[in-house]
Design a protein around this motif. Sequence first.
Motif, PDB file in Angstrom:
ATOM      1  N   THR A  75     -52.365  20.901 -26.932  1.00 50.14           N
ATOM      2  CA  THR A  75     -52.072  19.999 -25.814  1.00 50.14           C
ATOM      3  C   THR A  75     -51.787  20.865 -24.586  1.00 50.14           C
ATOM      4  OG1 THR A  75     -49.668  20.018 -26.050  1.00 50.14           O
ATOM      5  CG2 THR A  75     -50.854  18.394 -27.389  1.00 50.14           C
TER       6      THR A  75
ATOM      7  N   THR B 157     -49.861  22.472 -31.858  1.00 55.10           N
ATOM      8  CA  THR B 157     -50.761  21.352 -31.588  1.00 55.10           C
ATOM      9  C   THR B 157     -51.411  21.544 -30.223  1.00 55.10           C
ATOM     10  OG1 THR B 157     -49.174  19.964 -32.779  1.00 55.10           O
ATOM     11  CG2 THR B 157     -50.901  18.821 -31.561  1.00 55.10           C
TER      12      THR B 157
ATOM     13  N   VAL C 240     -44.140  10.116 -16.702  1.00 51.67           N
ATOM     14  CA  VAL C 240     -43.157  10.409 -15.662  1.00 51.67           C
ATOM     15  C   VAL C 240     -43.801  10.624 -14.306  1.00 51.67           C
ATOM     16  CG1 VAL C 240     -42.948  12.877 -16.225  1.00 51.67           C
ATOM     17  CG2 VAL C 240     -41.062  11.722 -15.103  1.00 51.67           C
ATOM     18  N   ARG C 241     -44.921  11.373 -14.238  1.00 48.10           N
ATOM     19  CA  ARG C 241     -45.534  11.596 -12.918  1.00 48.10           C
ATOM     20  C   ARG C 241     -47.051  11.469 -12.906  1.00 48.10           C
ATOM     21  NH1 ARG C 241     -43.657  16.374 -14.885  1.00 48.10           N
ATOM     22  NH2 ARG C 241     -41.611  15.908 -14.044  1.00 48.10           N
ATOM     23  N   ASN C 242     -47.696  11.449 -14.049  1.00 44.20           N
ATOM     24  CA  ASN C 242     -49.149  11.527 -14.082  1.00 44.20           C
ATOM     25  C   ASN C 242     -49.782  10.135 -14.250  1.00 44.20           C
ATOM     26  OD1 ASN C 242     -51.756  12.504 -14.386  1.00 44.20           O
ATOM     27  ND2 ASN C 242     -51.059  14.280 -15.567  1.00 44.20           N
TER      28      ASN C 242
ATOM     29  N   GLY D  52     -46.502  20.901 -35.776  1.00 43.57           N
ATOM     30  CA  GLY D  52     -46.582  22.356 -35.627  1.00 43.57           C
ATOM     31  C   GLY D  52     -47.376  22.675 -34.374  1.00 43.57           C
TER      32      GLY D  52
ATOM     33  N   SER E 109     -48.829   9.573 -21.708  1.00 44.32           N
ATOM     34  CA  SER E 109     -49.970   9.750 -20.807  1.00 44.32           C
ATOM     35  C   SER E 109     -50.866  10.917 -21.224  1.00 44.32           C
ATOM     36  CB  SER E 109     -49.479   9.966 -19.375  1.00 44.32           C
ATOM     37  OG  SER E 109     -48.410  10.891 -19.346  1.00 44.32           O
ATOM     38  N   ARG E 110     -50.299  11.856 -21.989  1.00 47.97           N
ATOM     39  CA  ARG E 110     -51.085  13.039 -22.374  1.00 47.97           C
ATOM     40  C   ARG E 110     -50.699  13.487 -23.782  1.00 47.97           C
ATOM     41  NH1 ARG E 110     -49.524  17.397 -19.437  1.00 47.97           N
ATOM     42  NH2 ARG E 110     -47.726  16.385 -18.477  1.00 47.97           N
TER      43      ARG E 110
ATOM     44  N   LYS F 138     -34.618  20.665 -30.315  1.00 44.91           N
ATOM     45  CA  LYS F 138     -35.357  20.042 -31.416  1.00 44.91           C
ATOM     46  C   LYS F 138     -34.512  19.990 -32.691  1.00 44.91           C
ATOM     47  CE  LYS F 138     -39.065  18.911 -29.211  1.00 44.91           C
ATOM     48  NZ  LYS F 138     -39.450  17.495 -29.059  1.00 44.91           N
TER      49      LYS F 138
ATOM     50  N   ASP G 227     -38.445   8.527 -16.046  1.00 46.40           N
ATOM     51  CA  ASP G 227     -37.991   9.805 -16.588  1.00 46.40           C
ATOM     52  C   ASP G 227     -37.026   9.516 -17.736  1.00 46.40           C
ATOM     53  OD1 ASP G 227     -36.707  12.184 -17.133  1.00 46.40           O
ATOM     54  OD2 ASP G 227     -36.271  12.673 -15.040  1.00 46.40           O
ATOM     55  N   VAL G 228     -37.382   9.921 -18.939  1.00 49.34           N
ATOM     56  CA  VAL G 228     -36.507   9.629 -20.082  1.00 49.34           C
ATOM     57  C   VAL G 228     -35.122  10.261 -19.934  1.00 49.34           C
ATOM     58  CG1 VAL G 228     -38.289   9.216 -21.848  1.00 49.34           C
ATOM     59  CG2 VAL G 228     -37.459  11.550 -21.459  1.00 49.34           C
TER      60      VAL G 228
ATOM     61  N   TYR H 193     -35.177  25.233 -26.152  1.00 46.42           N
ATOM     62  CA  TYR H 193     -36.136  24.281 -26.737  1.00 46.42           C
ATOM     63  C   TYR H 193     -35.836  24.090 -28.230  1.00 46.42           C
ATOM     64  CZ  TYR H 193     -40.596  22.175 -28.172  1.00 46.42           C
ATOM     65  OH  TYR H 193     -41.559  21.329 -28.694  1.00 46.42           O
TER      66      TYR H 193
ATOM     67  N   ILE I 228     -49.778  14.583 -27.466  1.00 48.14           N
ATOM     68  CA  ILE I 228     -49.440  13.919 -28.723  1.00 48.14           C
ATOM     69  C   ILE I 228     -49.108  12.448 -28.484  1.00 48.14           C
ATOM     70  CG2 ILE I 228     -47.709  13.869 -30.582  1.00 48.14           C
ATOM     71  CD1 ILE I 228     -47.611  16.989 -30.339  1.00 48.14           C
TER      72      ILE I 228
ATOM     73  N   ASN J  40     -41.281  10.423 -28.093  1.00 44.78           N
ATOM     74  CA  ASN J  40     -42.220  11.557 -28.097  1.00 44.78           C
ATOM     75  C   ASN J  40     -42.039  12.493 -26.909  1.00 44.78           C
ATOM     76  OD1 ASN J  40     -44.988  12.952 -28.587  1.00 44.78           O
ATOM     77  ND2 ASN J  40     -45.135  12.114 -26.520  1.00 44.78           N
TER      78      ASN J  40
HETATM   79  N1  NAP Z   1     -47.909  20.792 -28.438  1.00 44.63           N
HETATM   80  C1  NAP Z   1     -47.240  21.333 -29.434  1.00 44.63           C
HETATM   81  O1  NAP Z   1     -47.629  22.387 -29.983  1.00 44.63           O
HETATM   82  C2  NAP Z   1     -45.991  20.672 -29.960  1.00 44.63           C
HETATM   83  C3  NAP Z   1     -45.463  21.148 -31.162  1.00 44.63           C
HETATM   84  C4  NAP Z   1     -44.336  20.557 -31.693  1.00 44.63           C
HETATM   85  C5  NAP Z   1     -43.728  19.511 -31.042  1.00 44.63           C
HETATM   86  N2  NAP Z   1     -44.228  19.064 -29.862  1.00 44.63           N
HETATM   87  C6  NAP Z   1     -43.522  17.962 -29.226  1.00 44.63           C
HETATM   88  O2  NAP Z   1     -44.390  16.853 -29.110  1.00 44.63           O
HETATM   89  C7  NAP Z   1     -44.038  16.071 -27.980  1.00 44.63           C
HETATM   90  C8  NAP Z   1     -45.261  15.910 -27.086  1.00 44.63           C
HETATM   91  O3  NAP Z   1     -45.694  17.208 -26.697  1.00 44.63           O
HETATM   92  P1  NAP Z   1     -47.129  17.485 -26.048  1.00 44.63           P
HETATM   93  O4  NAP Z   1     -47.550  18.816 -26.521  1.00 44.63           O
HETATM   94  O5  NAP Z   1     -48.005  16.312 -26.241  1.00 44.63           O
HETATM   95  O6  NAP Z   1     -46.697  17.625 -24.510  1.00 44.63           O
HETATM   96  P2  NAP Z   1     -47.580  17.530 -23.165  1.00 44.63           P
HETATM   97  O7  NAP Z   1     -49.001  17.693 -23.462  1.00 44.63           O
HETATM   98  O8  NAP Z   1     -46.911  18.461 -22.218  1.00 44.63           O
HETATM   99  O9  NAP Z   1     -47.324  16.010 -22.686  1.00 44.63           O
HETATM  100  C9  NAP Z   1     -46.030  15.639 -22.348  1.00 44.63           C
HETATM  101  C10 NAP Z   1     -45.959  14.139 -22.147  1.00 44.63           C
HETATM  102  O10 NAP Z   1     -44.580  13.791 -21.935  1.00 44.63           O
HETATM  103  C11 NAP Z   1     -44.429  13.189 -20.660  1.00 44.63           C
HETATM  104  N3  NAP Z   1     -43.139  13.585 -20.111  1.00 44.63           N
HETATM  105  C12 NAP Z   1     -42.692  14.824 -19.803  1.00 44.63           C
HETATM  106  N4  NAP Z   1     -41.442  14.770 -19.329  1.00 44.63           N
HETATM  107  C13 NAP Z   1     -41.076  13.451 -19.335  1.00 44.63           C
HETATM  108  C14 NAP Z   1     -39.934  12.752 -18.942  1.00 44.63           C
HETATM  109  N5  NAP Z   1     -38.870  13.396 -18.464  1.00 44.63           N
HETATM  110  N6  NAP Z   1     -39.922  11.412 -19.065  1.00 44.63           N
HETATM  111  C15 NAP Z   1     -40.994  10.737 -19.557  1.00 44.63           C
HETATM  112  N7  NAP Z   1     -42.125  11.354 -19.952  1.00 44.63           N
HETATM  113  C16 NAP Z   1     -42.163  12.690 -19.833  1.00 44.63           C
HETATM  114  C17 NAP Z   1     -45.622  13.655 -19.840  1.00 44.63           C
HETATM  115  O11 NAP Z   1     -45.857  12.713 -18.795  1.00 44.63           O
HETATM  116  P3  NAP Z   1     -46.720  13.101 -17.461  1.00 44.63           P
HETATM  117  O12 NAP Z   1     -48.166  13.092 -17.896  1.00 44.63           O
HETATM  118  O13 NAP Z   1     -46.390  12.012 -16.503  1.00 44.63           O
HETATM  119  O14 NAP Z   1     -46.264  14.460 -17.013  1.00 44.63           O
HETATM  120  C18 NAP Z   1     -46.703  13.672 -20.914  1.00 44.63           C
HETATM  121  O15 NAP Z   1     -47.180  12.372 -21.174  1.00 44.63           O
HETATM  122  C19 NAP Z   1     -42.893  16.822 -27.294  1.00 44.63           C
HETATM  123  O16 NAP Z   1     -41.657  16.272 -27.702  1.00 44.63           O
HETATM  124  C20 NAP Z   1     -43.048  18.235 -27.824  1.00 44.63           C
HETATM  125  O17 NAP Z   1     -41.814  18.932 -27.796  1.00 44.63           O
HETATM  126  C21 NAP Z   1     -45.353  19.622 -29.304  1.00 44.63           C
END
Ligand code: NAP
Length: 259
Positions: free
Chosen positions: A198, A196, A37-39, A194, A14-15, A167, A63-64, A163, A17, A90
């Motif tokens: 978001t 990113t 999960v909620r959005n 890296g 939903s948001r 990972k 919820d995963v 965290y 990556i 993801n």
């Molecule tokens: N951003 C970074 O810098 C970064 C760097 C390295 C790795 N990552 C990894 O990339 C992945 C995506 O990160 P992001 O930055 O895109 O995160 P984000 O912007 O916080 O988005 C999180 C997404 O995951 C969903 N989500 C959260 N908890 C969940 C659950 N229990 N069950 C199902 N869906 C769930 C959220 O849904 P809702 O919208 O419903 O809340 C949202 O769609 C993650 O695994 C993160 O660890 C991120």
Amino acid sequence: MEISKKSALVTGASRGIGKGIALGLAAEGYVVAVNYVRNLKAAEGVLKEIQQLGSEGLLIQGDVGSSNDRKKMVDETVAEFGKIDLLVNNAGIAPKIRVEILETTEESFDRVLGTNLKAPYFLTQDVSRRMIGWKQSGEVEVPRIVFVTSISAYAGSRNRTEYCISKAGASMAAMSFAMRLAEEGIPVFEVRPGLTQTDMVEKVQDKYDRFIKEGIVPQRRWGYPEDIAKVVRAIARGDLDFSTGEIIEVAGGFSLKEL
Ligand SMILES: NC(=O)c1ccc[n+]([C@@H]2O[C@H](COP(=O)([O-])OP(=O)(O)OC[C@H]3O[C@@H](n4cnc5c(N)ncnc54)[C@H](OP(=O)(O)O)[C@@H]3O)[C@@H](O)[C@H]2O)c1
């Protein structure tokens, strides 16, 4: 629904990556199950964009971290699309509060590892069992699986060790599934983003802006969801099919070391 269209299940789409990946796959001709999960509102926005790209999508709340929800996600995707050609693990979360290792609570440890490690492990176990059947019956030519991990799989952070551990564990999960599924003709990849831009990093945006300026990312910029989506698209197209268990870092050269 036309059964021959390739389909993908993207968790946390939903948001951020996951959204970038879902849209990238839609542009690649995939029909996409968008898990959130909620959005709901954000997920509906993604669905609309998928349709604007000429593809189709399906919204799946769940919820995963919950085994019942994981089963529901897979069942609903299969009910709609008939099969899953590509699973993208993801969804991920950061600790609610960043504290050093001497202060980490069991609650935060369980929450983060439950979502970031246990969830993709067992979701992949369920989907890959089914993929073996679809492959054998010819319903899916080449099933593929992606784990989105992080540079935190190898770069420690003192104030969010749970965290990083989640990972690092997810990285080993990807390698373990790659080993088991190679003989089944199912490639498995670890895609390692890296820094990113978001919602996840909103609270630390200023700090990371400074780090990037100082050169922690050799290419001197933030990553964007599209950067990660490009790699997943290449995997989805089958461009990397004679590879499995590979780690593809998308982090602007973060791992480079210079003396
Ligand atoms: N951003 C970074 O810098 C970064 C760097 C390295 C790795 N990552 C990894 O990339 C992945 C995506 O990160 P992001 O930055 O895109 O995160 P984000 O912007 O916080 O988005 C999180 C997404 O995951 C969903 N989500 C959260 N908890 C969940 C659950 N229990 N069950 C199902 N869906 C769930 C959220 O849904 P809702 O919208 O419903 O809340 C949202 O769609 C993650 O695994 C993160 O660890 C991120």
